[in-house]
Design a protein around this motif. Structure first.
Motif, short mmCIF file in Angstrom:
data_model
loop_
_atom_site.label_atom_id
_atom_site.label_comp_id
_atom_site.label_asym_id
_atom_site.label_seq_id
_atom_site.Cartn_x
_atom_site.Cartn_y
_atom_site.Cartn_z
N GLU A 1 -49.17 0.24 60.31
CA GLU A 1 -48.79 -1.15 60.08
C GLU A 1 -48.41 -1.83 61.39
O GLU A 1 -48.77 -2.99 61.64
CB GLU A 1 -47.62 -1.22 59.09
N VAL A 2 -47.68 -1.12 62.24
CA VAL A 2 -47.29 -1.68 63.54
C VAL A 2 -48.53 -1.95 64.39
O VAL A 2 -48.64 -2.99 65.05
CB VAL A 2 -46.33 -0.72 64.26
N LEU A 3 -49.48 -1.04 64.36
CA LEU A 3 -50.70 -1.21 65.16
C LEU A 3 -51.53 -2.39 64.66
O LEU A 3 -52.10 -3.15 65.44
CB LEU A 3 -51.53 0.08 65.13
N VAL A 4 -51.61 -2.55 63.33
CA VAL A 4 -52.40 -3.64 62.77
C VAL A 4 -51.86 -4.99 63.21
O VAL A 4 -52.61 -5.94 63.46
CB VAL A 4 -52.40 -3.55 61.22
N ASN A 5 -50.54 -5.09 63.37
CA ASN A 5 -49.91 -6.37 63.69
C ASN A 5 -49.94 -6.70 65.19
O ASN A 5 -49.49 -7.79 65.57
CB ASN A 5 -48.45 -6.37 63.21
N LEU A 6 -50.45 -5.80 66.01
CA LEU A 6 -50.55 -6.10 67.44
C LEU A 6 -51.64 -7.16 67.66
O LEU A 6 -52.72 -7.07 67.06
CB LEU A 6 -50.88 -4.84 68.23
N PRO A 7 -51.42 -8.12 68.54
CA PRO A 7 -52.43 -9.17 68.75
C PRO A 7 -53.73 -8.66 69.36
O PRO A 7 -54.79 -9.23 69.10
CB PRO A 7 -51.72 -10.15 69.69
N GLU A 8 -53.67 -7.60 70.15
CA GLU A 8 -54.88 -7.09 70.79
C GLU A 8 -55.67 -6.13 69.89
O GLU A 8 -56.77 -5.70 70.25
CB GLU A 8 -54.54 -6.37 72.10
N VAL A 9 -55.11 -5.76 68.73
CA VAL A 9 -55.78 -4.86 67.79
C VAL A 9 -56.46 -5.69 66.70
O VAL A 9 -55.80 -6.48 66.01
CB VAL A 9 -54.80 -3.86 67.17
N THR A 10 -57.77 -5.48 66.53
CA THR A 10 -58.53 -6.26 65.54
C THR A 10 -58.87 -5.46 64.29
O THR A 10 -59.20 -6.05 63.26
CB THR A 10 -59.83 -6.79 66.16
N ALA A 11 -58.84 -4.13 64.36
CA ALA A 11 -59.18 -3.31 63.20
C ALA A 11 -58.52 -1.94 63.33
O ALA A 11 -58.40 -1.40 64.43
CB ALA A 11 -60.69 -3.15 63.05
N VAL A 12 -58.08 -1.40 62.19
CA VAL A 12 -57.46 -0.08 62.14
C VAL A 12 -58.01 0.67 60.94
O VAL A 12 -58.10 0.12 59.83
CB VAL A 12 -55.92 -0.18 62.05
#
Length: 795
Positions: A488-499
């Motif tokens: 969830e933390v990774l998904v909310n990063l602005p530079e991350v577009t898909a998880v």
């Protein structure tokens, strides 16, 4: 116009040495690789007696379902070693964090029984090997030389210090010597960093009792008794172990009609894989290059003899016999051939040194490639044979009785005579060999290039695989909660577009699932993939039929599958496959999975297209990321530590770099085929130009006579092309038979398209060379055409 003085211009010597040096260099390297990798023994004592024991499982149809030991069978065989096997050793391969190191690097580990060190005679730079029994060992460790240097700075006092791998501590008791060659049993580029006692292997305690599970990273090697063959061991162990396995799974209806076997496969066969076929192919290509080179040089040599026939006539007049003339001509040929050998040896030595480095990870045991004395001796024999063949061809063209007439006519007349049959044979041989070599270069190169294009068609830019690690003390429920928070933390990063909480398909092995179609009871064995509901979107896989996984249905545990196009075709087509039910246990209705969707095939680098089945779960400890910018491990380490202090990044890999690594072999084959194609093309053009130029010069008087009686250039061109078409017809038939037989021998599919392309290329090239030679000749004055026939003549 008389022939130019080839001796003065140096064209003859430079042409012969350049051509032979290139061909001899390719042949020498091919023979060196073939000898050092295939014919030379492996660098272990009694290596011909070392085998890997494989444990194939066969379904009710007799088809091999998988090859991997279950843990109880593995341990039973180890503890009840038959007399036919002198030693048995266990090995379990793993990847772990070196948690005692400040940077906690990921290292390759191998849990082995003490016999491992004896079988491979592992030399040590420091300390001792693991000698304690497999089930009673102390927590000790042996480092590889590379790990000692990279992670411990070559500390000479490393012995008896402790090292921590994940949560387990081990005492370092030894360091392996730098010159040890590790057997590539896991993968080509595998390099073990730490050897540990078998007792501590990573197989879970829950999995150890089951006789039907399979663990591809649990392996066994052995050294056979001196008088035992691997076929005998395979037969006896197969009978013994199958009886034991059948008694353990007899109550399972799923395994009704199934059986297992044991294969004792020579270690060299395992380590070399399919590389002998590749090496033999390279050597066969070098023989084809040599054949073309011989035809090229033969034309040049005949022209040389024509030019020096006055000198030969003087030798004949003063009493030289045929054998004296042959001897005088053989010495220069020997000098040229062995001069080419020296150049080939010098270049080949440095090339082998380069190949040791460049092919590491691409070719099994590439570090063993060396310029052996046997390959050098074989090349010298080839050079001697080459000089003899050239001499034989030249001497057969010299008419000893005519040499004196040449001298009396002040150099006019002809003592070098080439029959029309020989000319025809040379032309057909050149054409057929050219088609065959071009065909195989095209087939290999285009196949590798096609696979590269398909693999690179998948967008992997700024896509990464992250594997997370948590200590064993963390409960499973807590770990799942922490993993969910991390994603969830990774998904909310602005530079991350898909998880996607799934594994990368690139480094994932092709584990098959044995399923039954509920209605027909047909057994199928697709490659199984456990993914999450975001996997298909992550790789942009097109939905062909049905629908994707729904996250709510996955959370509720619905029994659903999505298959790929290849598997759908195996099940009768996309429309027929949709809605079918597959099951691991046909007697349990609740265990059946419904096929809800069909997606396009995902091209996995280095692997052929296979039937795939996808099952969605809530998630794993693997996370696939897509970002807008290039990132690295450090970019996320601090962030994940905020989620939970014990959460660590076990590995962080770029999918694009994973793909490059797995496509290195295809890239190497592509460049190798391109190099051979360029060399073949050069020799073909030079050879065909030489054959037709020399052949047309022999017919100069004939053309002059035809032109005197009124023949036009167009008439002569049609006549020449008619003969050329006849030669092409025979050559293409010979080439077709040759490539078909060689394709069958090397177990490669015969491509009609590639053969047509190679044939068209040679037809066009040869026709251009022929017409260019003819046009150049007919532009000369008639007096020059007639005079030119005094140098050479056909009969």
């Amino acid at each position: 116009m008389k022939l130019k003085n080839l001796s003065q211009l140096g064209i003859y010597h430079v042409g012969v040495i350049t051509t032979l040096s290139c061909v001899f260099m390719v042949m020498l390297v091919a023979m060196a690789m073939l000898h050092s990798l295939y014919f030379s023994p492996l660098p272990y004592p009694d290596s011909e007696r070392i085998v890997k024991l494989e444990y194939p499982m066969f379904d009710e149809k007799g088809d091999e379902s998988s090859e991997a030991f279950n843990y109880p069978s593995l341990m039973h065989l180890y503890e009840h070693k038959p007399e036919s096997i002198e030693q048995l050793a266990l090995v379990h391969y793993g990847e772990q964090l070196l948690t005692s190191h400040a940077h906690m690097p990921r290292v390759e580990t191998a849990y082995v029984s003490p016999e491992w060190f004896n079988i491979f005679d592992m030399p040590l730079a420091l300390g001792r090997a693991i000698t304690e029994p497999a089930t009673q060992s102390n927590p000790v460790a042996v480092l590889s030389f590379e790990a000692w240097q990279a992670h411990f700075n070559g500390d000479p006092n490393i012995l008896n210090t402790t090292v921590k791998l994940d949560e387990q501590q081990f005492t370092i008791v030894g360091v392996v010597a730098q010159d040890f060659t590790e057997p590539n049993l896991k993968m080509l580029s595998h390099r073990t960093a730490v050897w540990l006692p078998w007792q501590y292997n990573l197989t879970s305690e829950e999995a150890k009792p089951y006789w039907w599970n399979r663990y591809p990273l649990n392996l066994m090697v052995g050294k056979l008794a001196p008088t035992t063959t691997h076929q005998e061991v395979s037969l006896s162990l197969s009978n013994e172990m199958n009886t034991l396995w059948q008694s353990k799974v007899s109550e399972s209806e799923y395994f009704a009609g199934w059986s297992i076997g044991v294969r004792a496969v020579p270690l060299k066969t395992i380590m070399l894989g399919k590389s002998p076929i590749l090496l033999v192919g390279i050597f066969a290509a070098s023989l084809g290059l040599l054949a073309i080179a011989l035809l090229n040089i033969c034309n040049l040599y005949l022209a040389r003899l024509s030019q020096i026939q006055r000198k030969l006539a003087i030798q004949a007049v003063v009493g030289a016999k045929v054998k004296d003339i042959a001897w005088s001509q053989w010495l220069p040929l020997l000098k040229l051939c062995f001069g080419s050998v020296v150049i080939a040896i010098i270049v080949g030595y440095f090339l082998c040194e380069l190949l040791q480095q460049q092919l590491l990870g691409l070719l099994p045991q590439a570090q063993l490639i060396t310029l052996t004395w046997q390959s050098v001796a074989a090349l010298c024999m080839v050079a001697l044979l080459t000089s003899g063949l050239l001499l034989g061809g030249g001497m057969s063209a010299i008419r000893y009785q005519r040499l004196a007439k040449v001298l009396k006519q002040s150099g006019k007349g002809s003592a070098v005579v080439v029959s029309k049959r020989v000319q025809t044979l040379m032309a057909i041989s050149q054409l057929s060999l050219s088609v065959m070599l071009i065909f195989f270069c095209l087939q290999v190169g285009l196949s590798a290039l096609s696979h590269l294009q398909q693999s690179y068609a998948v967008d992997l830019e700024n896509k990464y695989e992250m594997v997370l690690y948590a200590p064993d003390s963390m409960s499973a429920s807590e770990y799942q909660q922490v993993m969910h928070q991390a994603s969830e933390v990774l998904v909310n990063l602005p530079e991350v577009t898909a998880v996607s909480r799934s594994r990368s398909p690139i480094e994932l092995g092709s584990g098959t699932w044995s399923l039954q179609e509920v209605t027909t009871l047909e057994r199928v064995h697709p490659v199984g993939r456990v993914i999450d509901s975001q996997y298909f979107e992550f790789f942009s896989l097109e939905l062909l039929e049905g629908r994707f996984f729904d996250s709510e249905e996955v959370r509720s545990g619905e029994q659903q599958l999505i298959i790929n196009k290849t598997f759908a075709e195996q099940l009768g087509g996309q429309e027929q496959a949709l809605g079918k039910f597959l099951s691991f246990n046909i007697t349990d209705d609740s265990a059946a999975f419904e096929i809800i969707g069909i997606v396009a095939d995902l091209v996995e680098p280095g692997k052929p297209l296979q039937p795939h089945v996808y099952n969605a779960v809530l998630g794993q400890n693997n996370i696939l990321l897509q970002t807008t910018i290039p990132v690295n491990k450090a970019h996320f380490s601090a962030l994940l530590a905020q989620v939970h202090p014990a959460l660590k990044i076990f590995s962080f890999k770029s999918l694009a770099k994973q793909r490059e690594q797995y496509l290195l072999t295809d890239t190497l084959v592509t460049y190798g085929a391109l190099f051979l194609f360029s060399l073949v093309l050069l020799l073909v053009v030079v050879g065909l130009a030489g054959v037709y130029r020399y052949g047309q010069s022999l017919r100069s008087t004939y053309y002059a006579t035809k032109m005197v009686v009124g023949a036009k250039f167009q008439d002569l061109r049609i006549e020449v092309l008619y003969t050329h078409v006849q030669h092409l017809g025979v050559a293409l038939c010979v080439a077709l038979a040759g490539v078909f037989l060689l394709s069958w021998y090397f177990q490669q599919p015969f491509s009609v398209v590639d053969f047509i392309l190679a044939s068209i290329g040679i037809v066009i090239t040869s026709s251009v060379c022929l017409l260019t030679s003819l046009q150049r000749l007919l532009r000369m004055p008639l007096s020059v055409l007639i005079d030119q026939s005094t140098a050479t003549k056909e009969v």
